[in-house]
Design a protein around this motif. Sequence first.
Motif, PDB file in Angstrom:
ATOM      1  N   TYR A  13       0.866  -1.030   0.147  1.00 20.12           N
ATOM      2  CA  TYR A  13       0.027  -0.046   0.014  1.00 20.12           C
ATOM      3  C   TYR A  13       0.832   1.208  -0.043  1.00 20.12           C
ATOM      4  N   GLU A  14       0.199   2.328  -0.619  1.00 19.50           N
ATOM      5  CA  GLU A  14       0.984   3.625  -0.457  1.00 19.50           C
ATOM      6  C   GLU A  14       1.412   3.911   0.810  1.00 19.50           C
ATOM      7  N   GLY A  15       2.683   4.159   1.001  1.00 18.01           N
ATOM      8  CA  GLY A  15       3.380   4.823   2.341  1.00 18.01           C
ATOM      9  C   GLY A  15       4.029   3.751   3.145  1.00 18.01           C
ATOM     10  N   ARG A  77       8.415   4.022   1.908  1.00 19.68           N
ATOM     11  CA  ARG A  77       7.295   4.958   1.441  1.00 19.68           C
ATOM     12  C   ARG A  77       7.051   4.936   0.008  1.00 19.68           C
ATOM     13  N   SER A  79       5.048   4.692  -3.416  1.00 21.90           N
ATOM     14  CA  SER A  79       3.683   5.396  -3.920  1.00 21.90           C
ATOM     15  C   SER A  79       3.313   4.594  -5.107  1.00 21.90           C
ATOM     16  N   LEU A  80       2.192   4.984  -5.682  1.00 22.99           N
ATOM     17  CA  LEU A  80       1.487   4.298  -6.880  1.00 22.99           C
ATOM     18  C   LEU A  80       2.439   4.013  -7.843  1.00 22.99           C
ATOM     19  N   SER A  81       3.294   5.174  -8.208  1.00 14.92           N
ATOM     20  CA  SER A  81       4.216   4.959  -9.465  1.00 14.92           C
ATOM     21  C   SER A  81       5.241   4.226  -9.127  1.00 14.92           C
ATOM     22  N   ASP A  82       5.506   3.701  -7.958  1.00 17.84           N
ATOM     23  CA  ASP A  82       6.618   2.435  -7.908  1.00 17.84           C
ATOM     24  C   ASP A  82       6.139   0.905  -8.257  1.00 17.84           C
ATOM     25  N   THR A  83       4.760   1.028  -8.789  1.00 20.24           N
ATOM     26  CA  THR A  83       4.510  -0.313  -9.340  1.00 20.24           C
ATOM     27  C   THR A  83       5.316  -0.417 -10.675  1.00 20.24           C
ATOM     28  N   VAL A 111       1.640  -1.430  -5.997  1.00 17.32           N
ATOM     29  CA  VAL A 111       1.477  -0.673  -4.882  1.00 17.32           C
ATOM     30  C   VAL A 111      -0.247  -0.214  -5.194  1.00 17.32           C
ATOM     31  N   ALA A 113      -3.651   2.051  -3.563  1.00 17.68           N
ATOM     32  CA  ALA A 113      -3.864   3.275  -2.858  1.00 17.68           C
ATOM     33  C   ALA A 113      -4.446   2.948  -1.233  1.00 17.68           C
TER      34      ALA A 113
END
Lengths: 113, 114
Positions: A13-15, A77, A79-83, A111, A113
């Motif tokens: 999950y994000e974070g 931490r 974020s969605l962009s780390d997918t 990742v 949200a």
Amino acid sequence: LAKTTQPISMDSYEGQEVNITCSHNNIATNDYITWYQQFPSQGPRFIIQGYKTKVTNEVASLFIPADRKSSTLSLPRVSLSDTAVYYCLVGDQLNTGGFKTIFGAGTRLFVKA
Amino acid sequence: DTAVSQTPKYLVTQMGNDKSIKCEQNLGHDTMYWYKQDSKKFLKIMFSYNNKELIINETVPNRFSPKSPDKAHLNLHINSLELGDSAVYFCASSRDRRTNEKLFFGSGTQLSVL
């Protein structure tokens, strides 16, 4: 031939902090451990490289134990962009000289949200 | 400026045709590579050139022929294309052929053989 083994996929999950572990039992004395990130429809991109102990840059940390038979990529931490797909690499020295980088199957990190 | 650029990005063709993929790097690197990524995302090295000299030639059908006119260019020519050649082909470069040099990849060429 040095090979790597890593989980096929991981969800987060994000974070959250994400740790991806790679095993490379046959790593050679002069091999470094390198991680690449690949987004869909793009080529792999270098993230981090290390030989032993710990390496940190602005993107990630890499932890390598004393026996160097495994390594852990740590993404703080996410974020969605780390997918993306994350590849752990070690090398293979050629008989003719030079060096060949061997990619494993990679870990697909998703990742949410 | 794109560091490693390859063209075309997409290539759709019929079985039996001959096609080429071009790659250029403006990083001043000595070593260039071709990788193939299949549908399962395995990335396998095919060829590597160092200063226009072939140094890696994996078990690849001889229908695939790399050509390096100079150290900034590495092209891939494929004869008699087959269905199984469908994949994404990545060009890459590194500063030199020594151990553990960082690889810089192009954005890939998606080849579809019908």
